[in-house]
Scaffold this motif. Structure first.
Motif, PDB file in Angstrom:
ATOM      1  N   LEU A   1     -12.548 -33.355  50.251  1.00 31.75           N
ATOM      2  CA  LEU A   1     -11.256 -33.892  50.708  1.00 31.75           C
ATOM      3  C   LEU A   1     -11.189 -35.417  50.641  1.00 31.75           C
ATOM      4  N   ASN A   2     -12.297 -36.083  50.899  1.00 28.74           N
ATOM      5  CA  ASN A   2     -12.281 -37.549  50.869  1.00 28.74           C
ATOM      6  C   ASN A   2     -12.114 -38.118  49.471  1.00 28.74           C
ATOM      7  N   GLU A   3     -12.224 -37.249  48.462  1.00 25.78           N
ATOM      8  CA  GLU A   3     -12.168 -37.716  47.066  1.00 25.78           C
ATOM      9  C   GLU A   3     -10.915 -37.247  46.322  1.00 25.78           C
ATOM     10  N   VAL A   4     -10.016 -36.487  46.983  1.00 29.26           N
ATOM     11  CA  VAL A   4      -8.957 -35.807  46.230  1.00 29.26           C
ATOM     12  C   VAL A   4      -7.684 -36.638  46.034  1.00 29.26           C
ATOM     13  N   LYS A   5      -7.606 -37.821  46.604  1.00 23.19           N
ATOM     14  CA  LYS A   5      -6.398 -38.618  46.450  1.00 23.19           C
ATOM     15  C   LYS A   5      -6.115 -38.881  44.969  1.00 23.19           C
TER      16      LYS A   5
ATOM     17  N   LYS B   1      -4.219 -29.126  53.271  1.00 17.65           N
ATOM     18  CA  LYS B   1      -5.219 -30.160  53.552  1.00 17.65           C
ATOM     19  C   LYS B   1      -5.366 -31.111  52.368  1.00 17.65           C
ATOM     20  N   VAL B   2      -5.348 -30.551  51.158  1.00 17.29           N
ATOM     21  CA  VAL B   2      -5.418 -31.391  49.965  1.00 17.29           C
ATOM     22  C   VAL B   2      -4.209 -32.325  49.905  1.00 17.29           C
ATOM     23  N   LYS B   3      -3.033 -31.791  50.191  1.00 22.13           N
ATOM     24  CA  LYS B   3      -1.812 -32.596  50.181  1.00 22.13           C
ATOM     25  C   LYS B   3      -1.871 -33.713  51.221  1.00 22.13           C
ATOM     26  N   GLU B   4      -2.387 -33.387  52.404  1.00 19.98           N
ATOM     27  CA  GLU B   4      -2.524 -34.397  53.469  1.00 19.98           C
ATOM     28  C   GLU B   4      -3.439 -35.544  53.053  1.00 19.98           C
TER      29      GLU B   4
ATOM     30  N   GLY C   1      -3.651 -36.662  49.919  1.00 16.43           N
ATOM     31  CA  GLY C   1      -3.128 -37.338  48.737  1.00 16.43           C
ATOM     32  C   GLY C   1      -3.321 -36.630  47.423  1.00 16.43           C
ATOM     33  N   GLY C   2      -3.742 -35.367  47.460  1.00 17.76           N
ATOM     34  CA  GLY C   2      -3.932 -34.620  46.226  1.00 17.76           C
ATOM     35  C   GLY C   2      -2.936 -33.484  46.084  1.00 17.76           C
ATOM     36  N   VAL C   3      -3.068 -32.732  45.007  1.00 19.61           N
ATOM     37  CA  VAL C   3      -2.209 -31.577  44.730  1.00 19.61           C
ATOM     38  C   VAL C   3      -3.110 -30.390  44.427  1.00 19.61           C
ATOM     39  N   MET C   4      -2.734 -29.233  44.941  1.00 18.90           N
ATOM     40  CA  MET C   4      -3.533 -28.032  44.683  1.00 18.90           C
ATOM     41  C   MET C   4      -2.658 -26.890  44.197  1.00 18.90           C
ATOM     42  N   PHE C   5      -3.160 -26.165  43.229  1.00 14.29           N
ATOM     43  CA  PHE C   5      -2.524 -24.953  42.716  1.00 14.29           C
ATOM     44  C   PHE C   5      -3.467 -23.761  42.925  1.00 14.29           C
ATOM     45  N   ASP C   6      -2.903 -22.585  43.168  1.00 18.41           N
ATOM     46  CA  ASP C   6      -3.680 -21.358  43.024  1.00 18.41           C
ATOM     47  C   ASP C   6      -3.318 -20.767  41.665  1.00 18.41           C
TER      48      ASP C   6
ATOM     49  N   VAL D   1       0.339 -18.585  38.470  1.00 21.31           N
ATOM     50  CA  VAL D   1       0.239 -19.902  39.086  1.00 21.31           C
ATOM     51  C   VAL D   1       1.156 -20.049  40.295  1.00 21.31           C
ATOM     52  N   GLY D   2       0.573 -20.542  41.391  1.00 21.11           N
ATOM     53  CA  GLY D   2       1.341 -20.898  42.571  1.00 21.11           C
ATOM     54  C   GLY D   2       1.102 -22.355  42.915  1.00 21.11           C
ATOM     55  N   GLY D   3       2.162 -23.078  43.253  1.00 18.01           N
ATOM     56  CA  GLY D   3       2.018 -24.496  43.585  1.00 18.01           C
ATOM     57  C   GLY D   3       3.303 -25.246  43.325  1.00 18.01           C
ATOM     58  N   PRO D   4       3.289 -26.556  43.501  1.00 16.90           N
ATOM     59  CA  PRO D   4       4.514 -27.353  43.328  1.00 16.90           C
ATOM     60  C   PRO D   4       5.038 -27.315  41.894  1.00 16.90           C
TER      61      PRO D   4
END
Length: 288
Positions: free
Chosen positions: A79-83, A104-107, A109-114, A133-136
């Motif tokens: 998490l500390n590296e995902v921005k 948590k990834v979004k919080e 600064g990152g983006v996550m897809f399933d 695919v699920g995600g933004p």
């Protein structure tokens, strides 16, 4: 974009191979170092010794892991590296867990897809599997070319978790169907039909024939349970479906029964072998 891969199991290894062929994969990590070393020897892709190192050197990180626990621990560790990074989790896990991790990834600064996969390792190797695919949606275009390199069948389903719900729809049917194939196969054999006759009915003549019967009935007939999809993974997926069904207040009686069959197959020693081995419980517990 630089792509890193975490997880070199049966499916992850093939995902990595397809990314190498497309010239996209830059680094890999696997919990057991031996698999990473093997991948390095075969494809000349460097490996690192921590998942954090994959994130530090990649723009897009693909994970293909065994279960909720493995995905959760991996995501929390990075998490500390995902921005500014994009995480594509291709594991089949609980949608609820995936949504929690994506938040948590979004919080941070990152983006996550399933992006779970429908299809066997053989289909994935040939780029014929389906990726759900699920995600933004506004970020989907940024990863489309990467997923296209993994398989030619990529379908955007909806928001986070929806790719996994779609995958579980498939695996609910698949788990029930293959256990039914096993029961039908054993019934035919015990009635006195030849193996080839039962196989012909299930593969060619039945109104319920399918690509799955074409793939799994020969394995049952030849008692060839070399792994395409392990029994333990089918059991795990049906357990996920049961937990999600409880939250959704949906009845799943066929899933409940099929789950017990795969647990019994595991108890007989077929956990690591292909889930078509479920036929063995019908053979074992049918008295002579």
């Amino acid at each position: 974009m630089k792509v890193g891969l975490i997880g070199l199991g049966v499916m992850g290894y093939r995902i990595g191979a397809n990314l190498v062929k497309a010239g996209l994969l830059k680094v890999v990590y696997n919990r057991t170092k031996e698999k990473a070393e093997k991948f390095n020897r075969e494809f000349n892709v460097p490996y690192v010794t921590t998942s954090q190192d994959v994130v530090k050197t990649s723009d897009v990180i693909i994970t293909m892991l065994s279960d909720d626990s493995a995905v959760t621990s991996t995501i929390l560790s990075i998490l500390n590296e995902v921005k500014g990074k994009i995480i594509i989790d291709m594991s089949t896990i609980s949608p609820t867990t995936s949504i929690e991790m994506s938040n948590k990834v979004k919080e941070n600064g990152g983006v996550m897809f399933d992006a779970p996969v429908i299809g066997t390792s053989v289909l994935l190797e040939k780029r014929k599997a389906v990726i759900l695919v699920g995600g933004p949606e506004d970020k989907f275009s940024e990863i489309r070319s990467i997923l296209d390199a993994i398989s030619e069948n990529v379908v955007y389903i909806g928001e986070n978790g929806m790719g996994l719900y779609a995958k579980l729809v498939n695996n609910l049917l698949l788990g029930v169907y293959v256990s039914a194939l096993g029961e039908a196969y054993n019934f035919g054999i015990r009635a006195g039909l030849k193996k080839e006759q039962v196989a012909k009915v299930l593969i060619e003549l039945s109104s319920a024939r399918s690509p799955t019967s074409e793939l799994k009935v020969p394995k049952m007939m030849n008692e060839d349970y070399t792994t395409q999809f392990a029994t333990k993974h089918m059991r795990k997926d049906l357990e996920i479906i049961e937990r999600e069904a409880q939250k959704l207040k949906v009845i799943t009686p066929l899933t409940v029964h099929a789950l017990q069959y795969y647990k019994m197959a595991e108890a007989l020693g077929f956990s690591e072998l292909d889930f078509s081995s479920v036929v063995e419980i019908f053979k074992k517990f049918s008295p002579s």
